[in-house]
Design a protein around this motif. Structure first.
Motif, PDB file in Angstrom:
ATOM      1  N   ILE A 165      33.692  48.188  39.206  1.00 56.43           N
ATOM      2  CA  ILE A 165      34.493  47.018  39.572  1.00 56.43           C
ATOM      3  C   ILE A 165      34.863  46.278  38.283  1.00 56.43           C
ATOM      4  N   SER A 213      37.451  43.145  36.554  1.00 56.47           N
ATOM      5  CA  SER A 213      38.338  42.017  36.840  1.00 56.47           C
ATOM      6  C   SER A 213      39.735  42.320  36.293  1.00 56.47           C
ATOM      7  N   ILE A 257      39.916  41.721  41.500  1.00 50.82           N
ATOM      8  CA  ILE A 257      39.133  42.837  40.984  1.00 50.82           C
ATOM      9  C   ILE A 257      39.779  44.147  41.397  1.00 50.82           C
ATOM     10  N   ASN A 274      39.085  48.627  41.481  1.00 52.78           N
ATOM     11  CA  ASN A 274      38.060  49.675  41.473  1.00 52.78           C
ATOM     12  C   ASN A 274      38.527  50.796  40.555  1.00 52.78           C
ATOM     13  N   GLU A 309      42.126  43.462  44.595  1.00 51.27           N
ATOM     14  CA  GLU A 309      41.612  42.630  45.681  1.00 51.27           C
ATOM     15  C   GLU A 309      41.475  41.214  45.150  1.00 51.27           C
ATOM     16  N   GLU A 310      42.163  40.304  45.799  1.00 55.53           N
ATOM     17  CA  GLU A 310      42.072  38.910  45.361  1.00 55.53           C
ATOM     18  C   GLU A 310      40.758  38.319  45.812  1.00 55.53           C
ATOM     19  N   LEU A 311      40.254  37.372  45.058  1.00 57.24           N
ATOM     20  CA  LEU A 311      39.028  36.690  45.435  1.00 57.24           C
ATOM     21  C   LEU A 311      39.342  35.201  45.528  1.00 57.24           C
ATOM     22  N   PRO A 312      38.586  34.496  46.352  1.00 53.23           N
ATOM     23  CA  PRO A 312      38.930  33.091  46.572  1.00 53.23           C
ATOM     24  C   PRO A 312      38.660  32.209  45.360  1.00 53.23           C
ATOM     25  N   LEU A 346      43.687  35.022  37.006  1.00 54.31           N
ATOM     26  CA  LEU A 346      42.687  36.022  37.379  1.00 54.31           C
ATOM     27  C   LEU A 346      43.120  36.630  38.698  1.00 54.31           C
TER      28      LEU A 346
END
Lengths: 1043, 209
Positions: free
Chosen positions: B108, B110, B101, B103, B89-92, B98
């Motif tokens: 969780i 990185s 994250i 699972n 899952e990309e994060l802003p 990077l």
């Protein structure tokens, strides 16, 4: 302590005891020859003492008690109060033998309670017989008190002699009586231990100690204490034992607190102590007593010493006092507070408090004994005076002096009851406690959390299995379809060709076969041609497939049922595990009572705290997080909220103020109401302060309610003076923060002069909260519902500005996709993909700011479980955490507060480097939808697409394609023309009809290569056309061009 | 399975991957998992070939990976497990290296694209690529690599002239020396990669603040 006595420890103990036994026998033989050999007697005493301590420590209480009887006899012999007669030596030999036999039984695993009890009774009987004989024979001074041994009461002055013995036993030189003061202080801890030592010498008390399932003090550290007056407790105490002690302490302190709180509410004036009150006192005394004993064993001398003093007071109250007054209850509360303080931090410096409370205790006792001189305490008054004198002379030894007074009382009150308590009566309470111990098991919270985590994993795995089942179902359906087709083909073959293939029926003439078959009868089977045979075989195969299909469907159904059952079991397991974390409000109540008492004491106000709903069970984490905020609120209430006693008198309020905490569970919410009857909020002062602090706010136009809300702002404090308790302006915002940590809200209501009420509302499950599941810029997010006060559909024009108007109020329009620089679908402006439909806007309020967030899509409402972002990413802008979806996927949880508080154009926390690199990140993985009814084509295409680093989404027909487009908003669509339910052209038409999807580039992939199909597709909006089989490079180039 | 990691059976035996044969990724991962478990049991790493240690100093078993054409060896003691990248899952507003994250059994973690972090790759890794979960102190992260080659017992390289390969790029600062391993009759050289230096680097820790 019994908790830690495991088999291994038990085996070690038995080994140790057995090691002493031959030596002890030798000592006894030597003593039989030379009864004046003090050194040998001392050695025997040492070994007996060690056995007593060690046995009690591991839970072999009968063995400990037995050794204690022999030790007591040896004490008196060494002390010269008793002669070492042959009968005594025999009794001791018998004891050694008995112990030896008992050890054997323990080793064989045969020893039970009865055996231990029997050993103890026999030994006691032996010694009693010997002492009785001695009494009858002798006329000596010592034997004039035949029960002395068992009553264990020392005559005045014996203490000194005993000290000598201990000094001698520990190799210490006897100290002269006129030692200097500094030496006294050096030995102050020694003296505290000395008190305990006296206890052990007092057999009656020892037995009582054992009665409540307590280990007996080990006196070995004694000489060390004398040489090292300040040993670090943490270093000297076994951490395991310390942990055990802390757990035990919590239980007992809780019991003391509950009982005392009960007394506080019932004892409003002096009252006669009846049976029910006596029972409460008894329970308190027992807890104090147990704590004292446990502390002594562990080596926490300060707790043991204070416990001893407190217990003496409780003894007096329970046994001798006729009345109970609120003042006495207060004194007990003080005592309990001190006990709690030193139990949580044995090194705490609260000497003044201890001396104060000790004096208070003594005052009650002396007053009582002064008014009732007829009771058995005729020696008490002068002793108390002596003791008070001593107190004023040497404040380092108050316990000892006080204990002397108490013991003197005991001395005069010594009676046969105690002997029978030791010898005759069984010890029912100990047995009861042992039984109770089996019912519960202490488990580390982290282990439960781990289990809960594993439960979550199981749920994810199950959900994944569920997905596989769904795929299997569609696969079976597809198989069904193919089978039906095959059946049709077979029956067509049968009808159209089989009959025709029979030569004389079908008229296949002129062939060689025809010639041959003429010789056979038409009804003969072997006239069938190979085609006939193949058709038959095909029919059979189809029929077989049909059965296999049925069988598979059956298996699938059985899997589904198993899965449903598994789901049920898993839900049950997760519920049960969740309940394990639940503890009652009582666990916190104790601390709250203490805080209130301390604050009241410090301010001189009279305050009582009433707590309702103490049995309410909530997650341990809630109580832990709430503890500080609640204590802070109580301190605030007492310090600032409640008027002084005089003020209360003047305005006609009862002098004793009341703070009431009500805990309730309402559905999925837990509500805590904290109300005091003080002066309430001073709105004019808040207004004045707010005007000064927040110049931009329209403070003058604020209602009382709005003003009350300001007290939760950072740095807002009304108090002009800073006290140790409150008034530093860091208070209520911390309270609010604590509540918010639990996803809760806090509200304040106040009417001037009538007090303040705080209402805290929390979700029952801390980690779980409701959230809106939304999509911004192609990515999914959760927005906690607690931040949203309204959800609206608005006209598109309303969100094409910088501000959103809500009933005259202008709210800033926040576009998360822009702020977070998320990718948007091609050609789609941020937050307006809903096109002609009315866009949805979330109106958010985080307490400090309000704003409007338009969303691309509202996917629904979910109960989400909060998870942090792991150990590496502790601070990701605008994201507070993440939640795991049923399929194991992750969805970030939006930090609305961060979004509202952002400074335009400046990114929080992350440097410019990150922003630049983000440009690259924007080139996200392309998601491509493949719609084709052929499973093979879908597979080949999906592999090809993921091989290019893109994300494939597959659809089995036109209708499925439309659903997947809605759910996933692919960046590109690859469409087959011929598909069941809805063909490719129809899909194109439908896409064109919806502005939201009109811009998604679509590519036709078909085996129909004729121009008319190309033309038609182009007309309907397709951007590309590829023939099957496709060339990799061609398709890649086309996809790159279109996307 | 939609879950993020395709794990393989830890109990798969036969994990001597020093030479010959091209085991599949799941087989490799199973073998590596097995070895990691063994190393964790036997901390500090013991030398499986004491006789050779007399000639050359053993560095213990390492996991060897290929990253943008470079062969790197990572100490097994820093690696918790190996897997195949499934769902990230990309994060802003994160740096490109990077990835986001993932699972892993409810935890969780990185996901770091090692090639991009080191600047030796410009294309992002794809789903299905192998990763190693590494830990330094409290920090855990999943590193994406191009290929896991297997585990090998490594020995201190005989040449001690300090020249760490011919790397002059950024990756060089995380190299801690050279090691050799046996392949067939001959010996090969491999660069030792220092996970601890990576995790404690300022750039890596930027988002921990």
């Amino acid at each position: 302590m019994v908790d830690v006595a495991e088999n291994e420890i038990m085996t070690d103990l038995i080994g140790e005891v057995r090691g002493y036994l031959p030596e002890m026998e030798n000592c006894l033989l030597t003593l039989a020859d030379d009864d004046s050999n003090d050194e040998i007697a001392g050695e025997l005493h040492r070994m007996t003492h060690t056995i007593k301590g060690a046995a009690s420590m591991v839970g072999l209480l009968d063995l400990g008690e037995t050794a204690a009887v022999m030790e007591q006899a040896l004490d008196e012999i060494i002390d010269g109060r008793r002669n070492l007669t042959p009968g005594m030596i025999n009794a001791m030999s018998g004891t050694v033998k008995g112990i030896s036999q008992y050890c054997d039984s323990v080793c064989r695993g045969e020893a039970d309670e009865r055996e231990g009890e029997k050993l103890y009774q026999e030994v006691v009987a032996d010694f009693k017989e010997v002492t009785t004989e001695m009494t009858e024979e002798g006329g000596t001074e010592e034997s004039a008190a035949p029960d002395l041994l068992f009553a264990g009461i020392l005559a005045e002055g014996d203490e000194e002699d005993l000290d000598d013995i201990f000094n001698r036993l520990s190799g210490e030189e006897e100290k002269p009586a006129d030692d200097e003061d500094d030496l006294e202080s050096l030995f102050s801890s020694y003296d505290e231990v000395d008190d305990i030592e006296d206890d052990w010498d007092n057999l009656a008390e020892l037995t009582e100690l054992i009665d409540v399932d307590e280990p007996i003090a080990e006196t070995e550290p004694f000489p060390e204490l004398a040489t090292d007056p300040e040993p670090t407790l943490e270093q000297t105490i076994n951490p395991e034992l310390l942990a055990c002690f802390k757990e035990e302490t919590d239980e007992h302190l809780e019991n003391i607190s509950i009982r005392l709180n009960g007394l506080t509410s019932t004892v409003s004036e002096e009252m006669i102590i009846d049976d029910s009150v006596r029972e409460i006192l008894h329970s308190i005394r027992r807890s104090v007593h147990t704590l004292k004993g446990a502390a002594a064993v562990i080596g926490i001398d300060s707790v043991a010493a204070w416990g001893h003093e407190f217990e003496d007071f409780l003894d007096w109250l329970h046994d001798d006092s006729a009345v109970l007054s609120p003042d006495i209850v207060d004194a007990m509360l003080d005592g309990a507070d001190i006990l709690e303080k030193i139990a949580s931090n044995p090194d705490i410096e609260i000497k003044t408090e201890i001396t104060g409370a000790g004096n208070l205790f003594r005052k009650f006792i002396t007053t009582d004994t002064g008014t009732e001189p007829d009771t058995n305490k005729k020696t008490a008054p002068e002793n108390t005076e002596n003791q008070q004198d001593t107190d004023s002379e040497s404040s380092t030894l108050p316990q000892e002096c006080f204990q002397t007074a108490a013991e003197l009382e005991e001395t005069t009150a010594a009676d046969d009851r105690e002997i029978s308590a030791i010898i005759g009566e069984p010890r029912p309470e100990r047995r009861k406690q042992e039984r109770q111990g089996v019912d519960t098991l202490r488990v580390d919270v982290s282990k439960i959390d781990k289990l809960i985590g594993l439960g979550g994993d199981m749920a994810i795995n199950l959900s994944s299995f569920e997905d596989t089942m769904a795929t299997m179902r569609s696969s079976i359906l597809e198989f069904d379809g193919t089978l039906q087709r095959l059946k049709t083909i077979t029956s067509n073959l049968e009808a159209g060709y089989e009959l025709a293939a029979i030569p004389h029926l079908g008229g296949v003439t002129g062939s060689e076969e025809g010639g041959v078959t003429q010789e056979f009868d038409p009804l003969e089977m072997d006239r069938y041609s190979e085609l006939n045979i193949m058709i038959r075989s095909l029919n059979e195969a189809v029929s077989d497939l049909d059965s296999i299909r049925d069988q598979n469907a059956g298996i699938r159904n059985s899997w589904r049922r198993t899965m449903e059952r598994q789901q049920g079991v898993l839900d049950e397991v997760r519920n049960t595990m969740g309940q394990m974390r639940m503890t009652p409000f009582t666990s916190l109540a104790n601390r709250l009572h203490r805080t209130t008492r301390e604050s009241a004491r410090a301010t001189g106000k009279k305050v009582r705290l009433l707590i309702e709903g103490q049995s309410l069970q909530m997650d341990t984490r809630i109580w832990n997080t709430l503890a500080d905020p609640l204590m802070h609120m109580l301190r605030n209430s007492v310090d600032h909220g409640i008027e002084t006693n005089e003020e209360r008198k003047q305005i006609g309020k009862p002098v004793q103020a009341t703070i009431k905490i009500e805990a309730q569970r309402r559905g999925n919410q837990f509500v805590l109401r904290i109300a005091d009857d003080g002066k309430g909020l001073d709105f004019s002062a808040i207004r004045k302060k707010a005007t000064k602090l927040y110049s931009t706010m329209d403070v003058a136009g604020m209602s009382d309610n709005q003003l009350a809300g300001l007290i939760f702002r950072q740095g807002f404090s009304l108090s002009s003076k800073v006290t140790t308790m409150s008034g530093r302006g860091v208070g209520m915002d911390v309270v609010r923060h604590g509540v918010e940590q639990l996803n809760g809200t806090i509200e304040v209501k106040s009417t001037s002069g009538m007090g303040v009420t705080f209402i805290i509302r929390l979700p029952v499950s801390v980690a779980q909260f409701p959230a809106y599941f939304v999509r911004f810029g192609g990515q999914r997010f959760m927005v906690p519902m607690r931040d949203i006060f309204k959800v609206m559909r608005v006209g598109a024009a309303a969100i094409n500005k910088d501000e959103f108007e809500l009933d005259g109020e202008l709210l800033p329009l926040i576009r998360p996709a822009e702020i977070m620089r998320l990718k948007n679908g091609p050609g789609k402006p941020a937050s307006s993909v809903t096109g002609e439909e009315k866009p949805i806007v979330l109106l958010v309020d985080t307490g400090s700011r309000r704003g409007a967030i338009p969303v691309d899509e509202l996917l629904g409402q979910r109960e989400v479980v909060f998870k942090d972002l792991g150990t590496h990413l502790l601070n990701v802008p605008y994201i507070s955490g993440v939640t795991i979806m049923g399929d194991g996927g992750l969805v970030p949880i939006l930090n609305t507060d961060d979004l509202l508080n952002r400074e335009k154009g400046v990114l929080h926390r992350v440097g410019t480097e990150v922003v630049q690199s983000r440009v690259e990140v924007q080139e996200r993985v392309l998601s491509i939808l493949i719609a084709d009814d052929s499973i093979s084509i879908r597979k080949v295409l999906a592999n090809f697409i993921s091989g290019q680093g893109w994300q494939p989404i597959v659809a089995t027909d036109g209708v499925d394609a439309m659903e997947k487009i809605r759910d996933n908003e692919p960046d590109l669509i690859i469409l087959d023309i011929e598909m069941p339910r809805m063909n490719g052209f129809e899909v194109l038409q439908s896409l064109q009809a919806q502005p939201a999807y009109r811009e998604i580039p679509t590519l036709m992939l078909t085996s129909r290569s004729a121009d008319k199909y190309r033309k038609k597709a182009r007309e309907l909006g397709a951007r590309g056309f590829v023939n099957k089989p496709f060339k990799d490079e061609e398709l890649i180039a086309l996809i790159n061009e279109l996307a | 399975m939609n879950n993020s990691i395709a794990h393989t059976d830890m109990k798969t035996g036969g994990h001597d991957l020093r030479n010959g044969g091209q085991p599949s990724l799941p087989e490799l991962i199973a073998a590596i998992d097995h070895e990691i478990a063994e190393v964790l049991k036997l901390q500090p790493a013991t030398n499986p070939h004491p006789d050779r240690a007399e000639e050359q100093k053993s560095l213990g078993r390492h996991i060897c990976v290929n990253l943008a054409g470079q062969h790197l060896a990572l100490s097994l003691s820093t690696i918790l497990e190996a897997g195949e990248l499934q769902g990230v899952e990309e994060l802003p507003l994160l740096p490109d290296w990077l990835r986001g994250i993932t699972n892993i059994r409810g935890e969780i973690i990185s996901v770091v694209d090692l090639g991009l972090f080191l600047g030796i790759k410009d294309k992002k890794s794809r789903t299905g690529e192998p990763f190693l979960i590494v830990r330094d102190g409290e920090t855990k992260t999943a590193l994406i690599v191009d290929k896991i080659l297997g585990t090998r017992p490594l020995y201190q390289a005989a040449t001690k002239n300090g020249n760490l390969d011919d790397h002059t790029d950024e990756a060089g600062e995380y190299h801690s020396g050279l090691a050799t391993y046996k392949e067939g009759e001959g010996e090969k050289t491999i660069t030792l990669f220092n996970i601890n230096a990576l995790i404690s680097s300022a750039r890596f820790r930027e988002l921990k603040k």
